[in-house]
Write an enzyme that holds these catalytic residues in place. Structure first.
Site, mmCIF file in Angstrom:
data_model
loop_
_atom_site.group_PDB
_atom_site.id
_atom_site.type_symbol
_atom_site.label_atom_id
_atom_site.label_comp_id
_atom_site.label_asym_id
_atom_site.label_seq_id
_atom_site.Cartn_x
_atom_site.Cartn_y
_atom_site.Cartn_z
ATOM 1 N N ASP A 117 57.645 -2.693 -12.304
ATOM 2 C CA ASP A 117 57.862 -4.114 -12.069
ATOM 3 C C ASP A 117 59.302 -4.417 -13.532
ATOM 4 O O ASP A 117 60.754 -4.529 -12.656
ATOM 5 C CB ASP A 117 57.234 -4.425 -12.262
ATOM 6 C CG ASP A 117 55.828 -4.566 -11.142
ATOM 7 O OD1 ASP A 117 56.613 -4.765 -10.402
ATOM 8 O OD2 ASP A 117 54.813 -5.443 -10.769
ATOM 9 N N GLY B 233 59.954 15.031 -27.021
ATOM 10 C CA GLY B 233 61.496 15.754 -27.216
ATOM 11 C C GLY B 233 60.722 17.280 -27.877
ATOM 12 O O GLY B 233 59.837 17.901 -27.346
ATOM 13 N N GLY B 234 61.600 17.398 -28.992
ATOM 14 C CA GLY B 234 61.327 18.940 -29.776
ATOM 15 C C GLY B 234 60.359 18.371 -30.527
ATOM 16 O O GLY B 234 60.230 19.468 -31.873
ATOM 17 N N GLU C 289 54.081 -1.912 -8.360
ATOM 18 C CA GLU C 289 54.142 -1.450 -9.727
ATOM 19 C C GLU C 289 53.767 -0.044 -9.169
ATOM 20 O O GLU C 289 54.322 0.987 -9.876
ATOM 21 C CB GLU C 289 53.267 -2.107 -10.687
ATOM 22 C CG GLU C 289 52.900 -1.494 -12.177
ATOM 23 C CD GLU C 289 54.661 -1.231 -12.857
ATOM 24 O OE1 GLU C 289 55.321 -1.757 -13.220
ATOM 25 O OE2 GLU C 289 55.310 -0.621 -12.515
ATOM 26 N N GLN D 274 57.091 -9.743 -9.886
ATOM 27 C CA GLN D 274 57.026 -9.535 -11.158
ATOM 28 C C GLN D 274 59.166 -9.178 -11.240
ATOM 29 O O GLN D 274 59.756 -9.367 -12.980
ATOM 30 C CB GLN D 274 56.377 -8.682 -12.073
ATOM 31 C CG GLN D 274 56.690 -8.158 -13.777
ATOM 32 C CD GLN D 274 55.927 -7.634 -13.885
ATOM 33 O OE1 GLN D 274 56.240 -6.796 -15.821
ATOM 34 N NE2 GLN D 274 54.726 -7.322 -13.935
HETATM 35 N N1 COA Z 1 60.542 -20.490 2.952
HETATM 36 C C1 COA Z 1 60.210 -19.815 3.613
HETATM 37 N N2 COA Z 1 59.652 -18.365 3.863
HETATM 38 C C2 COA Z 1 59.943 -17.490 2.476
HETATM 39 C C3 COA Z 1 60.176 -18.405 1.313
HETATM 40 C C4 COA Z 1 60.462 -19.786 1.145
HETATM 41 N N3 COA Z 1 61.104 -20.218 0.276
HETATM 42 N N4 COA Z 1 60.646 -17.402 0.481
HETATM 43 C C5 COA Z 1 59.850 -16.043 1.404
HETATM 44 N N5 COA Z 1 59.358 -16.669 2.461
HETATM 45 C C6 COA Z 1 58.691 -15.380 3.447
HETATM 46 C C7 COA Z 1 59.907 -14.485 3.843
HETATM 47 O O1 COA Z 1 60.952 -14.966 3.962
HETATM 48 C C8 COA Z 1 58.826 -13.704 4.394
HETATM 49 O O2 COA Z 1 59.063 -13.656 5.994
HETATM 50 P P1 COA Z 1 59.068 -12.824 6.855
HETATM 51 O O3 COA Z 1 57.956 -11.596 6.499
HETATM 52 O O4 COA Z 1 58.157 -13.565 8.037
HETATM 53 O O5 COA Z 1 60.269 -12.426 7.357
HETATM 54 C C9 COA Z 1 57.668 -13.759 3.858
HETATM 55 O O6 COA Z 1 57.996 -15.348 2.895
HETATM 56 C C10 COA Z 1 57.237 -12.576 2.601
HETATM 57 O O7 COA Z 1 57.929 -11.637 2.588
HETATM 58 P P2 COA Z 1 57.314 -10.118 1.731
HETATM 59 O O8 COA Z 1 58.723 -10.844 -0.128
HETATM 60 O O9 COA Z 1 57.474 -9.913 2.699
HETATM 61 O O10 COA Z 1 55.889 -10.230 0.808
HETATM 62 P P3 COA Z 1 54.001 -10.197 0.756
HETATM 63 O O11 COA Z 1 54.023 -10.957 -0.119
HETATM 64 O O12 COA Z 1 54.451 -9.278 2.263
HETATM 65 O O13 COA Z 1 56.188 -9.123 0.448
HETATM 66 C C11 COA Z 1 55.902 -7.343 -1.956
HETATM 67 C C12 COA Z 1 55.438 -8.721 -1.623
HETATM 68 C C13 COA Z 1 56.337 -7.501 -3.653
HETATM 69 C C14 COA Z 1 55.384 -6.259 -1.426
HETATM 70 C C15 COA Z 1 57.460 -7.670 -1.377
HETATM 71 O O14 COA Z 1 58.282 -8.312 -1.221
HETATM 72 C C16 COA Z 1 58.516 -6.073 -1.563
HETATM 73 O O15 COA Z 1 57.580 -4.900 -1.352
HETATM 74 N N6 COA Z 1 59.172 -6.718 -2.134
HETATM 75 C C17 COA Z 1 60.110 -5.345 -3.051
HETATM 76 C C18 COA Z 1 59.833 -4.743 -4.075
HETATM 77 C C19 COA Z 1 58.863 -5.526 -5.241
HETATM 78 O O16 COA Z 1 59.714 -6.498 -5.647
HETATM 79 N N7 COA Z 1 57.814 -5.565 -5.581
HETATM 80 C C20 COA Z 1 57.271 -6.357 -6.524
HETATM 81 C C21 COA Z 1 57.678 -6.306 -7.976
HETATM 82 S S1 COA Z 1 56.628 -7.364 -8.713
#
Ligand code: COA
Length: 416
Positions: A169, A248-249, A140, A17
Protein backbone atom coordinates in the site's frame (compact mmCIF):
# COMPACT_ATOMS: atom_id res chain seq x y z
CA UNK A 1 7.68 30.41 3.71
CA UNK A 2 6.16 29.11 0.47
CA UNK A 3 6.06 25.35 -0.01
CA UNK A 4 7.70 23.74 -3.07
CA UNK A 5 4.46 22.30 -4.48
CA UNK A 6 2.33 25.40 -3.88
CA UNK A 7 0.25 26.09 -6.99
CA UNK A 8 0.05 22.41 -7.98
CA UNK A 9 -3.61 21.36 -7.98
CA UNK A 10 -4.34 17.67 -7.43
CA UNK A 11 -7.64 15.81 -7.78
CA UNK A 12 -7.37 13.10 -5.17
CA UNK A 13 -9.65 10.34 -6.39
CA UNK A 14 -8.06 7.80 -4.06
CA UNK A 15 -9.23 5.58 -1.25
CA UNK A 16 -7.94 3.11 1.35
CA UNK A 17 -4.14 3.44 1.68
CA UNK A 18 -2.00 3.24 -1.47
CA UNK A 19 -3.40 6.35 -3.18
CA UNK A 20 -4.06 8.44 -0.05
CA UNK A 21 -0.48 7.89 1.21
CA UNK A 22 0.80 9.37 -2.06
CA UNK A 23 -1.47 12.41 -2.12
CA UNK A 24 -0.93 13.10 1.60
CA UNK A 25 2.80 13.37 0.94
CA UNK A 26 2.20 15.83 -1.90
CA UNK A 27 -0.19 17.86 0.29
CA UNK A 28 2.47 18.10 3.02
CA UNK A 29 4.83 19.56 0.44
CA UNK A 30 2.34 22.29 -0.51
CA UNK A 31 0.05 20.92 -3.25
CA UNK A 32 -3.66 21.77 -3.09
CA UNK A 33 -5.10 18.26 -2.78
CA UNK A 34 -8.86 17.97 -3.26
CA UNK A 35 -10.14 14.62 -2.11
CA UNK A 36 -13.19 13.60 -4.14
CA UNK A 37 -15.50 11.31 -2.17
CA UNK A 38 -18.88 9.75 -2.62
CA UNK A 39 -21.62 11.80 -0.84
CA UNK A 40 -22.81 10.23 2.41
CA UNK A 41 -20.13 7.56 2.57
CA UNK A 42 -16.72 8.89 1.63
CA UNK A 43 -13.53 6.90 1.73
CA UNK A 44 -14.32 3.53 3.30
CA UNK A 45 -11.51 4.04 5.83
CA UNK A 46 -13.47 6.86 7.48
CA UNK A 47 -15.57 4.20 9.17
CA UNK A 48 -13.11 1.31 9.41
CA UNK A 49 -11.80 0.39 12.89
CA UNK A 50 -13.20 3.48 14.61
CA UNK A 51 -12.21 4.15 18.21
CA UNK A 52 -14.53 7.16 18.68
CA UNK A 53 -18.21 6.63 17.82
CA UNK A 54 -19.37 8.43 14.66
CA UNK A 55 -15.98 10.11 14.15
CA UNK A 56 -13.47 9.47 11.37
CA UNK A 57 -11.27 6.48 12.10
CA UNK A 58 -7.52 6.87 12.59
CA UNK A 59 -7.06 4.82 9.42
CA UNK A 60 -8.51 7.80 7.55
CA UNK A 61 -7.09 10.68 9.58
CA UNK A 62 -3.52 9.32 9.42
CA UNK A 63 -3.57 9.10 5.61
CA UNK A 64 -5.50 12.20 4.62
CA UNK A 65 -4.04 15.15 6.48
CA UNK A 66 -3.61 18.56 4.83
CA UNK A 67 -6.27 17.78 2.14
CA UNK A 68 -9.63 19.34 1.28
CA UNK A 69 -12.72 17.13 0.94
CA UNK A 70 -15.24 17.53 -1.86
CA UNK A 71 -18.21 15.19 -1.99
CA UNK A 72 -19.28 14.41 -5.53
CA UNK A 73 -21.36 11.65 -7.07
CA UNK A 74 -19.47 11.23 -10.30
CA UNK A 75 -22.11 8.90 -11.67
CA UNK A 76 -24.65 11.76 -11.92
CA UNK A 77 -24.67 14.28 -14.78
CA UNK A 78 -23.95 17.18 -12.41
CA UNK A 79 -21.15 15.23 -10.74
CA UNK A 80 -19.58 14.50 -14.12
CA UNK A 81 -19.81 18.18 -15.04
CA UNK A 82 -18.04 19.23 -11.82
CA UNK A 83 -15.33 16.60 -12.32
CA UNK A 84 -14.87 17.78 -15.91
CA UNK A 85 -14.29 21.36 -14.71
CA UNK A 86 -11.88 20.12 -12.05
CA UNK A 87 -9.92 18.15 -14.64
CA UNK A 88 -9.68 21.22 -16.86
CA UNK A 89 -8.25 23.26 -13.99
CA UNK A 90 -5.94 20.76 -12.32
CA UNK A 91 -2.41 19.50 -12.88
CA UNK A 92 -2.69 15.95 -11.55
CA UNK A 93 -5.41 13.39 -10.97
CA UNK A 94 -4.55 10.44 -8.72
CA UNK A 95 -6.77 7.36 -8.55
CA UNK A 96 -6.62 3.82 -7.23
CA UNK A 97 -10.00 2.39 -8.15
CA UNK A 98 -10.48 -1.18 -9.18
CA UNK A 99 -9.53 -1.99 -12.80
CA UNK A 100 -11.76 -0.21 -15.34
CA UNK A 101 -13.74 1.89 -12.81
CA UNK A 102 -12.53 5.23 -14.18
CA UNK A 103 -13.35 4.18 -17.78
CA UNK A 104 -16.83 3.05 -16.69
CA UNK A 105 -17.32 6.48 -15.09
CA UNK A 106 -16.59 8.05 -18.50
CA UNK A 107 -13.14 9.40 -17.66
CA UNK A 108 -10.78 7.22 -19.68
CA UNK A 109 -7.20 8.41 -20.21
CA UNK A 110 -8.13 9.35 -23.79
CA UNK A 111 -11.03 11.53 -22.60
CA UNK A 112 -8.97 13.14 -19.85
CA UNK A 113 -6.27 14.08 -22.36
CA UNK A 114 -8.90 15.71 -24.56
CA UNK A 115 -10.18 17.74 -21.59
CA UNK A 116 -6.70 18.77 -20.46
CA UNK A 117 -3.58 17.82 -22.47
CA UNK A 118 -1.43 18.96 -19.55
CA UNK A 119 -3.06 16.56 -17.11
CA UNK A 120 -0.97 13.95 -15.31
CA UNK A 121 -3.11 10.91 -14.54
CA UNK A 122 -1.51 8.81 -11.82
CA UNK A 123 -2.94 5.35 -11.20
CA UNK A 124 -2.36 2.52 -8.79
CA UNK A 125 -3.55 -0.95 -9.72
CA UNK A 126 -2.78 -4.34 -8.22
CA UNK A 127 -1.05 -5.58 -11.36
CA UNK A 128 0.34 -3.69 -14.34
CA UNK A 129 -1.58 -3.13 -17.58
CA UNK A 130 -1.47 -6.23 -19.76
CA UNK A 131 -0.52 -8.53 -16.88
CA UNK A 132 -2.49 -11.79 -16.88
CA UNK A 133 -3.95 -10.74 -13.50
CA UNK A 134 -4.73 -7.16 -14.60
CA UNK A 135 -8.44 -7.59 -13.81
CA UNK A 136 -7.84 -8.43 -10.12
CA UNK A 137 -8.73 -6.15 -7.25
CA UNK A 138 -5.87 -6.09 -4.79
CA UNK A 139 -5.20 -5.25 -1.15
CA UNK A 140 -1.93 -5.07 0.79
CA UNK A 141 -1.30 -8.73 1.60
CA UNK A 142 -2.33 -9.88 -1.86
CA UNK A 143 0.40 -7.65 -3.26
CA UNK A 144 2.97 -8.93 -0.77
CA UNK A 145 2.22 -12.47 -1.95
CA UNK A 146 2.38 -11.51 -5.64
CA UNK A 147 5.54 -9.42 -5.30
CA UNK A 148 7.81 -12.05 -3.74
CA UNK A 149 7.78 -10.67 -0.19
CA UNK A 150 5.65 -13.37 1.43
CA UNK A 151 7.50 -16.37 -0.02
CA UNK A 152 10.78 -15.01 1.31
CA UNK A 153 9.60 -13.75 4.72
CA UNK A 154 9.27 -15.80 7.90
CA UNK A 155 10.95 -18.96 9.15
CA UNK A 156 11.82 -21.95 7.00
CA UNK A 157 9.57 -24.28 9.01
CA UNK A 158 6.56 -21.96 8.85
CA UNK A 159 4.24 -20.72 6.08
CA UNK A 160 4.87 -17.73 3.80
CA UNK A 161 4.46 -14.63 5.98
CA UNK A 162 3.40 -11.06 5.28
CA UNK A 163 5.15 -8.07 6.77
CA UNK A 164 3.48 -5.51 9.03
CA UNK A 165 5.10 -2.81 6.89
CA UNK A 166 2.74 -1.60 4.14
CA UNK A 167 4.92 -2.79 1.28
CA UNK A 168 1.92 -3.11 -1.03
CA UNK A 169 0.00 0.00 0.00
CA UNK A 170 2.05 2.96 1.26
CA UNK A 171 5.15 1.76 -0.56
CA UNK A 172 3.24 1.81 -3.86
CA UNK A 173 2.01 5.30 -2.99
CA UNK A 174 5.60 6.44 -2.51
CA UNK A 175 6.55 5.02 -5.91
CA UNK A 176 3.59 6.85 -7.43
CA UNK A 177 4.66 10.13 -5.80
CA UNK A 178 8.09 9.80 -7.44
CA UNK A 179 6.37 9.16 -10.78
CA UNK A 180 4.12 12.22 -10.38
CA UNK A 181 7.02 14.52 -9.49
CA UNK A 182 8.97 13.19 -12.47
CA UNK A 183 6.02 13.85 -14.80
CA UNK A 184 5.55 17.35 -13.34
CA UNK A 185 9.23 18.06 -14.03
CA UNK A 186 8.86 16.83 -17.61
CA UNK A 187 5.74 18.98 -18.05
CA UNK A 188 7.76 22.10 -17.26
CA UNK A 189 9.83 21.28 -20.37
CA UNK A 190 7.10 20.01 -22.73
CA UNK A 191 3.85 21.45 -21.40
CA UNK A 192 2.34 17.99 -21.83
CA UNK A 193 0.92 15.67 -19.22
CA UNK A 194 1.21 11.91 -19.23
CA UNK A 195 -0.15 8.81 -17.55
CA UNK A 196 1.88 7.46 -14.64
CA UNK A 197 1.00 3.90 -13.67
CA UNK A 198 2.36 1.93 -10.73
CA UNK A 199 1.33 -1.58 -9.78
CA UNK A 200 1.40 -2.89 -6.24
CA UNK A 201 3.05 -6.13 -7.37
CA UNK A 202 5.88 -4.20 -9.07
CA UNK A 203 6.38 -1.92 -6.07
CA UNK A 204 6.69 -4.88 -3.69
CA UNK A 205 9.07 -6.62 -6.09
CA UNK A 206 11.18 -3.47 -6.32
CA UNK A 207 11.82 -3.85 -2.59
CA UNK A 208 12.53 -7.58 -2.98
CA UNK A 209 15.32 -6.93 -5.48
CA UNK A 210 17.91 -8.82 -3.40
CA UNK A 211 15.71 -11.91 -3.34
CA UNK A 212 15.81 -12.04 -7.15
CA UNK A 213 19.58 -11.69 -6.76
CA UNK A 214 19.49 -14.70 -4.43
CA UNK A 215 17.37 -16.80 -6.82
CA UNK A 216 20.01 -16.40 -9.51
CA UNK A 217 22.87 -17.18 -7.12
CA UNK A 218 20.95 -20.25 -5.92
CA UNK A 219 20.40 -21.37 -9.51
CA UNK A 220 24.14 -21.09 -10.14
CA UNK A 221 25.54 -22.47 -6.86
CA UNK A 222 22.84 -24.58 -5.20
CA UNK A 223 23.32 -22.82 -1.85
CA UNK A 224 23.21 -19.33 -0.31
CA UNK A 225 26.01 -18.87 2.18
CA UNK A 226 24.39 -16.06 4.22
CA UNK A 227 21.18 -18.00 4.93
CA UNK A 228 20.73 -19.99 8.18
CA UNK A 229 20.34 -23.15 6.04
CA UNK A 230 24.05 -22.97 5.22
CA UNK A 231 26.09 -25.04 5.82
CA UNK A 232 24.14 -27.41 8.10
CA UNK A 233 20.74 -27.44 6.37
CA UNK A 234 19.56 -28.02 2.83
CA UNK A 235 18.28 -25.89 -0.04
CA UNK A 236 15.57 -26.57 -2.63
CA UNK A 237 15.52 -24.76 -5.97
CA UNK A 238 13.71 -21.66 -4.63
CA UNK A 239 14.92 -18.88 -2.34
CA UNK A 240 14.02 -20.04 1.17
CA UNK A 241 12.69 -18.04 4.08
CA UNK A 242 15.67 -16.93 6.14
CA UNK A 243 14.10 -15.99 9.47
CA UNK A 244 15.91 -12.93 10.82
CA UNK A 245 19.11 -13.38 8.85
CA UNK A 246 20.80 -10.29 7.47
CA UNK A 247 19.96 -9.79 3.81
CA UNK A 248 23.37 -8.73 2.58
CA UNK A 249 26.86 -9.94 3.34
CA UNK A 250 26.62 -9.03 7.04
CA UNK A 251 25.29 -11.88 9.21
CA UNK A 252 22.84 -10.74 11.84
CA UNK A 253 20.06 -12.05 14.07
CA UNK A 254 17.50 -10.95 16.63
CA UNK A 255 18.96 -11.80 20.05
CA UNK A 256 17.33 -12.15 23.48
CA UNK A 257 18.13 -9.61 26.18
CA UNK A 258 17.34 -9.44 29.89
CA UNK A 259 13.60 -9.83 30.45
CA UNK A 260 12.72 -11.62 27.20
CA UNK A 261 10.73 -14.23 29.14
CA UNK A 262 8.02 -11.65 29.92
CA UNK A 263 8.63 -8.77 27.50
CA UNK A 264 7.87 -9.74 23.87
CA UNK A 265 10.27 -7.06 22.61
CA UNK A 266 13.28 -7.53 24.92
CA UNK A 267 15.56 -8.18 21.97
CA UNK A 268 18.20 -6.41 19.92
CA UNK A 269 19.23 -6.85 16.32
CA UNK A 270 22.93 -7.63 16.27
CA UNK A 271 25.01 -7.43 13.08
CA UNK A 272 28.40 -9.05 12.70
CA UNK A 273 29.90 -6.62 10.27
CA UNK A 274 33.09 -8.20 8.93
CA UNK A 275 35.47 -5.34 9.58
CA UNK A 276 33.98 -4.80 13.05
CA UNK A 277 35.03 -8.28 14.21
CA UNK A 278 37.82 -6.98 16.48
CA UNK A 279 35.59 -4.43 18.29
CA UNK A 280 32.85 -7.09 18.61
CA UNK A 281 35.30 -9.47 20.31
CA UNK A 282 36.46 -6.67 22.61
CA UNK A 283 32.88 -5.69 23.49
CA UNK A 284 32.00 -9.32 24.25
CA UNK A 285 35.16 -9.92 26.35
CA UNK A 286 36.50 -12.45 23.85
CA UNK A 287 39.79 -10.86 22.67
CA UNK A 288 41.20 -14.33 21.89
CA UNK A 289 38.74 -14.65 18.95
CA UNK A 290 40.32 -11.65 17.17
CA UNK A 291 43.29 -13.57 15.76
CA UNK A 292 41.97 -17.12 16.11
CA UNK A 293 41.86 -18.62 12.55
CA UNK A 294 38.69 -20.49 13.56
CA UNK A 295 36.95 -17.12 13.97
CA UNK A 296 38.87 -14.32 12.27
CA UNK A 297 37.21 -14.45 8.83
CA UNK A 298 33.56 -14.40 7.84
CA UNK A 299 34.05 -17.74 6.10
CA UNK A 300 35.59 -19.33 9.20
CA UNK A 301 32.72 -18.09 11.37
CA UNK A 302 29.94 -19.23 9.02
CA UNK A 303 29.55 -22.82 10.26
CA UNK A 304 29.38 -21.69 13.89
CA UNK A 305 27.47 -18.45 13.44
CA UNK A 306 24.59 -19.64 15.63
CA UNK A 307 27.05 -20.71 18.38
CA UNK A 308 28.42 -17.17 18.24
CA UNK A 309 24.91 -15.72 18.46
CA UNK A 310 24.23 -18.03 21.46
CA UNK A 311 27.36 -16.75 23.14
CA UNK A 312 26.22 -13.15 22.53
CA UNK A 313 22.83 -14.00 24.03
CA UNK A 314 24.52 -15.24 27.20
CA UNK A 315 26.47 -11.93 27.29
CA UNK A 316 23.14 -10.09 26.87
CA UNK A 317 21.30 -12.03 29.60
CA UNK A 318 22.00 -9.47 32.35
CA UNK A 319 21.53 -6.40 30.11
CA UNK A 320 18.35 -4.72 28.94
CA UNK A 321 18.11 -4.01 25.21
CA UNK A 322 18.84 -0.34 25.88
CA UNK A 323 21.85 -1.07 28.13
CA UNK A 324 23.21 -3.49 25.53
CA UNK A 325 22.97 -0.97 22.68
CA UNK A 326 24.59 1.70 24.86
CA UNK A 327 27.59 -0.59 25.31
CA UNK A 328 27.75 -1.83 21.71
CA UNK A 329 27.45 1.63 20.12
CA UNK A 330 30.78 2.56 21.73
CA UNK A 331 32.36 -0.24 19.68
CA UNK A 332 30.76 0.92 16.41
CA UNK A 333 28.66 -2.23 16.14
CA UNK A 334 25.52 -1.84 13.95
CA UNK A 335 22.65 -2.77 16.27
CA UNK A 336 19.29 -1.57 17.56
CA UNK A 337 16.82 -2.38 20.30
CA UNK A 338 13.63 -4.00 18.93
CA UNK A 339 11.24 -1.13 19.66
CA UNK A 340 7.56 -1.63 20.40
CA UNK A 341 4.99 0.76 18.94
CA UNK A 342 4.49 2.12 22.47
CA UNK A 343 8.19 2.91 22.76
CA UNK A 344 8.17 4.53 19.32
CA UNK A 345 5.09 6.64 20.19
CA UNK A 346 6.88 8.01 23.25
CA UNK A 347 10.36 8.38 21.77
CA UNK A 348 11.50 11.98 22.42
CA UNK A 349 13.84 12.02 19.40
CA UNK A 350 11.02 11.03 17.02
CA UNK A 351 8.80 13.78 18.49
CA UNK A 352 11.63 16.30 18.21
CA UNK A 353 12.31 15.49 14.55
CA UNK A 354 8.64 15.67 13.54
CA UNK A 355 8.50 12.00 12.61
CA UNK A 356 5.89 11.33 15.31
CA UNK A 357 3.43 14.22 15.35
CA UNK A 358 0.47 15.04 17.58
CA UNK A 359 -2.51 16.40 15.63
CA UNK A 360 -5.70 17.95 16.96
CA UNK A 361 -8.88 16.75 15.26
CA UNK A 362 -12.29 18.41 15.80
CA UNK A 363 -14.07 15.09 16.47
CA UNK A 364 -11.50 12.65 17.85
CA UNK A 365 -9.30 15.10 19.74
CA UNK A 366 -5.55 14.65 19.87
CA UNK A 367 -3.97 11.70 18.10
CA UNK A 368 -0.53 10.67 16.94
CA UNK A 369 0.48 10.24 13.34
CA UNK A 370 3.65 9.63 11.39
CA UNK A 371 4.91 12.90 9.93
CA UNK A 372 7.14 13.35 6.93
CA UNK A 373 10.06 10.92 6.90
CA UNK A 374 11.69 13.31 4.41
CA UNK A 375 13.34 16.34 6.01
CA UNK A 376 14.17 19.55 4.13
CA UNK A 377 16.57 22.31 5.12
CA UNK A 378 14.24 24.96 3.66
CA UNK A 379 10.81 23.63 4.54
CA UNK A 380 9.16 22.57 7.77
CA UNK A 381 6.38 20.05 7.07
CA UNK A 382 3.31 20.95 9.07
CA UNK A 383 0.79 18.14 9.52
CA UNK A 384 -2.78 19.43 9.76
CA UNK A 385 -6.00 17.54 10.56
CA UNK A 386 -7.72 15.55 7.83
CA UNK A 387 -10.91 17.10 6.42
CA UNK A 388 -14.37 16.06 7.56
CA UNK A 389 -16.47 14.48 4.80
CA UNK A 390 -17.46 17.24 2.38
CA UNK A 391 -15.95 19.95 4.58
CA UNK A 392 -14.77 21.92 1.54
CA UNK A 393 -17.51 21.04 -0.97
CA UNK A 394 -19.07 24.51 -1.15
CA UNK A 395 -15.69 26.22 -1.12
CA UNK A 396 -14.36 24.14 -4.04
CA UNK A 397 -17.58 24.51 -6.05
CA UNK A 398 -17.52 28.29 -5.55
CA UNK A 399 -13.89 28.37 -6.73
CA UNK A 400 -15.02 26.49 -9.84
CA UNK A 401 -17.48 29.32 -10.52
CA UNK A 402 -20.76 27.83 -9.27
CA UNK A 403 -23.23 30.25 -7.71
CA UNK A 404 -24.79 29.71 -4.27
CA UNK A 405 -28.08 28.73 -5.95
CA UNK A 406 -26.40 26.18 -8.21
CA UNK A 407 -24.57 24.72 -5.20
CA UNK A 408 -27.82 24.46 -3.25
CA UNK A 409 -29.43 22.73 -6.22
CA UNK A 410 -26.62 20.17 -6.37
CA UNK A 411 -27.01 19.46 -2.66
CA UNK A 412 -30.76 18.99 -3.12
CA UNK A 413 -30.14 16.57 -6.00
CA UNK A 414 -27.55 14.70 -3.84
CA UNK A 415 -24.96 15.16 -6.55
CA UNK A 416 -22.57 16.55 -3.90
N1 COA B 1 -19.06 8.81 -7.13
C1 COA B 1 -19.66 7.75 -7.70
N2 COA B 1 -19.09 6.54 -7.81
C2 COA B 1 -17.88 6.40 -7.27
C3 COA B 1 -17.18 7.45 -6.65
C4 COA B 1 -17.83 8.70 -6.59
N3 COA B 1 -17.27 9.76 -6.01
N4 COA B 1 -15.99 6.98 -6.22
C5 COA B 1 -15.94 5.69 -6.55
N5 COA B 1 -17.04 5.33 -7.20
C6 COA B 1 -17.41 4.01 -7.75
C7 COA B 1 -16.48 3.57 -8.84
O1 COA B 1 -16.82 4.23 -10.02
C8 COA B 1 -16.75 2.08 -8.86
O2 COA B 1 -17.93 1.84 -9.56
P1 COA B 1 -18.14 0.63 -10.62
O3 COA B 1 -17.37 -0.54 -10.12
O4 COA B 1 -19.62 0.45 -10.62
O5 COA B 1 -17.64 1.10 -11.93
C9 COA B 1 -17.07 1.77 -7.40
O6 COA B 1 -17.21 3.03 -6.76
C10 COA B 1 -16.11 0.89 -6.67
O7 COA B 1 -14.78 1.13 -7.00
P2 COA B 1 -13.62 0.08 -6.59
O8 COA B 1 -12.37 0.86 -6.58
O9 COA B 1 -13.61 -1.10 -7.50
O10 COA B 1 -14.01 -0.32 -5.10
P3 COA B 1 -13.96 -1.70 -4.29
O11 COA B 1 -14.31 -1.35 -2.90
O12 COA B 1 -14.79 -2.77 -4.91
O13 COA B 1 -12.44 -2.19 -4.37
C11 COA B 1 -10.08 -2.01 -4.06
C12 COA B 1 -11.48 -1.65 -3.53
C13 COA B 1 -9.10 -1.26 -3.19
C14 COA B 1 -9.86 -3.52 -3.94
C15 COA B 1 -9.98 -1.56 -5.54
O14 COA B 1 -10.26 -0.20 -5.60
C16 COA B 1 -8.61 -1.82 -6.15
O15 COA B 1 -8.25 -2.95 -6.47
N6 COA B 1 -7.84 -0.75 -6.36
C17 COA B 1 -6.55 -0.82 -7.04
C18 COA B 1 -5.46 -1.34 -6.13
C19 COA B 1 -5.45 -0.63 -4.83
O16 COA B 1 -5.22 0.57 -4.78
N7 COA B 1 -5.67 -1.39 -3.75
C20 COA B 1 -5.79 -0.84 -2.42
C21 COA B 1 -4.55 -0.50 -1.86
S1 COA B 1 -4.77 0.26 -0.29
Amino acid sequence: MSKPLEGVKIIDFTHVQAGPACTQLLAWFGADVIKVERPGAGDVTRSQLRHVKDADALYFTMLNSNKRSLTLDTKTAQGKEVLTKLIQESDVMVENFGPGALDRMGFSWENIQKLNPGMILASVKGFSDGHHYEDLKVYENVAQCAGGAASTTGFWDGPPTVSAAALGDSNTGMHLAIGILTALHQKIKTGKGQKVAVSMQDSVLNLCRVKLRDQQRLDALGYLEEYPQYPHGSFSDVVPRGGNAGGGGQPGWVLKCKGWETDPNAYIYFTIQGHAWAPICKALGKPEWIEDPAYNTAEARQDKIFDIFSFIESWLSDKTKFEAVDILRKFDIPCSPVLSMKEIANDPSLRESGTIVEVDHPKIGKYLTVGSPIKFSDMAVEVKASPLLGEHTDEVLAQLGYSADQIAEMHAARAV
